[in-house]
Scaffold this active site. Structure first.
Site, PDB file in Angstrom:
ATOM      1  N   ARG A   1       0.836  -1.213   0.000  1.00  0.00           N
ATOM      2  CA  ARG A   1       0.000   0.000   0.000  1.00  0.00           C
ATOM      3  C   ARG A   1       0.868   1.258   0.000  1.00  0.00           C
ATOM      4  O   ARG A   1       0.575   2.238   0.680  1.00  0.00           O
ATOM      5  CB  ARG A   1      -0.958   0.016   1.198  1.00  0.00           C
ATOM      6  CG  ARG A   1      -1.855  -1.191   1.297  1.00  0.00           C
ATOM      7  CD  ARG A   1      -2.792  -1.339   0.094  1.00  0.00           C
ATOM      8  NE  ARG A   1      -3.500  -2.608   0.168  1.00  0.00           N
ATOM      9  CZ  ARG A   1      -3.065  -3.745  -0.376  1.00  0.00           C
ATOM     10  NH1 ARG A   1      -1.939  -3.758  -1.069  1.00  0.00           N
ATOM     11  NH2 ARG A   1      -3.762  -4.861  -0.265  1.00  0.00           N
TER      12      ARG A   1
ATOM     13  N   SER B 114     -10.765  -0.901   3.692  1.00  0.00           N
ATOM     14  CA  SER B 114      -9.825  -1.188   4.786  1.00  0.00           C
ATOM     15  C   SER B 114      -9.248   0.107   5.331  1.00  0.00           C
ATOM     16  O   SER B 114      -8.599   0.860   4.602  1.00  0.00           O
ATOM     17  CB  SER B 114      -8.695  -2.088   4.288  1.00  0.00           C
ATOM     18  OG  SER B 114      -9.207  -3.304   3.796  1.00  0.00           O
TER      19      SER B 114
ATOM     20  N   GLU C 198      -4.387   2.961   6.499  1.00  0.00           N
ATOM     21  CA  GLU C 198      -4.272   2.882   5.044  1.00  0.00           C
ATOM     22  C   GLU C 198      -4.932   4.105   4.422  1.00  0.00           C
ATOM     23  O   GLU C 198      -4.536   4.571   3.353  1.00  0.00           O
ATOM     24  CB  GLU C 198      -4.944   1.596   4.560  1.00  0.00           C
ATOM     25  CG  GLU C 198      -4.788   1.321   3.083  1.00  0.00           C
ATOM     26  CD  GLU C 198      -5.294  -0.047   2.695  1.00  0.00           C
ATOM     27  OE1 GLU C 198      -5.888  -0.162   1.620  1.00  0.00           O
ATOM     28  OE2 GLU C 198      -5.092  -1.021   3.460  1.00  0.00           O
TER      29      GLU C 198
END
Length: 337
Positions: free
Chosen positions: A162, A237, A333
């Site tokens: 990520r 998420s 995230e």
């Protein structure tokens, strides 16, 4: 191109947070983008894509540029593969469905991820054993200060979990205008060993799946445990799955032997953040309209009228409880503004 003042961004972020933009411009061509970049200092602009990976905690007292560039085209192809270009404003999932309709393989595991194509390299989006870096050939960008165009190939992007150079070394320096993918036209390489994909395929009695079958299986899995942003505000998420040393895993196993983990290398493992949160007892927790989703603890949600600050406070509570119980610091995230 129209400049509007005091525009609500509620419909431009998947959390559905109602904050205002001081000024708002929807950009529909590179020419418009360059014109605006000439007119404003970079520090006066706030670049907005699909609004899927952000939490807005306050009004944006800048000029918001909504990157709404549209278009899909074949750059080159042969009988085995295709280089396919998608402009930054294309909806990600719709682009994946387009590829599947054309018989192009490589993106099926990334079905139903919210957001737009242009922000996908920034996060190096990923799901079910596949990441963007596996199929991206290059992305095209414009430097926000010099206005020069620059092509970033996969090797230039320093992709991580990520993560990319667009979140680190070149943060807020470039605007991605399009992304080019290398996709297969035949002999597709399927990734179906991750998570519950095999179970879903077996339940449908599919023994020789196509790329379309894999996509449908992943859509079914995601819909079974993840809330639809059009129904309940969320950004998917909220936290990264933490990568920790084996010693940390071993400490947890002393009290919880069946802790799930994925081996990264000889010294580290990845532990699902959703599992960690669930073990703190916060799964399904709600304070006002901000909550931890009842089916997937990795997802924070806005049940209606939560403010960005309330969601942020909930995120801090989750981090605090996980650190207290497991001595693991969760990283977000989602980008918080």
């Amino acid at each position: 191109m129209e400049l509007n003042k005091d525009v609500s961004l509620k419909s431009y972020n998947t959390f559905g947070i109602d904050v205002n933009a001081h000024q708002f411009i929807s950009i529909e061509s590179e020419e418009e983008l360059i014109e605006i970049l000439r007119r404003f200092y970079a520090s006066e602009l706030f670049v907005l894509g699909g609004g899927s990976n952000m939490l807005l905690t306050q009004d944006i007292n800048k000029t918001v540029l909504h990157i709404n560039l549209k278009g899909i085209e074949v750059v080159e192809e042969d009988e085995h593969q295709v280089l396919l270009k998608a402009d930054a404003g294309e909806n990600w999932h719709n682009f994946v469905l387009y590829c599947l309709q054309q018989g192009y393989g490589g993106l099926e595991n990334l079905s139903l991820i919210p957001g737009n194509v242009g922000t996908s390299p920034i996060q190096n989006i990923g799901a079910y054993g596949v990441e963007l870096k596996d199929t991206m050939s290059y992305c095209e960008t414009i430097n926000r200060q010099t206005l020069n165009k620059k092509r970033f190939y996969t090797k230039d992007c320093q992709f991580g979990y990520r993560d990319s150079v667009f979140k680190t070394k070149f943060k807020n320096q470039y605007i991605i205008t399009s992304v080019v993918f290398k996709l297969t036209k035949k002999n597709h390489k399927l990734h179906i060993d991750y998570g519950s994909i095999q179970n879903e395929l077996e339940a449908k009695k599919i023994s020789s799946p196509t790329i379309q079958d894999v996509s449908k299986a992943i859509i079914a899995i995601r819909q079974s445990k993840l809330p639809d942003p059009s129904q309940i505000g969320n950004s998917g998420s909220f936290f990264k799955n933490p990568i920790v040393k084996f010693s940390v895993l071993e400490d947890i196993q002393k009290s919880i032997p069946d802790v799930p983990f994925y081996k990264i290398n000889e010294s580290s493992v990845k532990i699902p953040a959703g599992w960690l949160i669930e073990k703190t007892g916060l799964k399904g927790f709600r304070k006002g309209d901000a909550g931890v989703h009842s089916k997937q603890a990795l997802v924070l949600v806005n049940y209606g009228n939560a403010s960005g600050k309330e969601v942020h406070e909930l995120a801090e509570l989750v981090k605090k409880e996980v650190e207290k119980k497991f001595n693991i610091n969760l990283e977000t995230e989602v980008n918080i503004f």
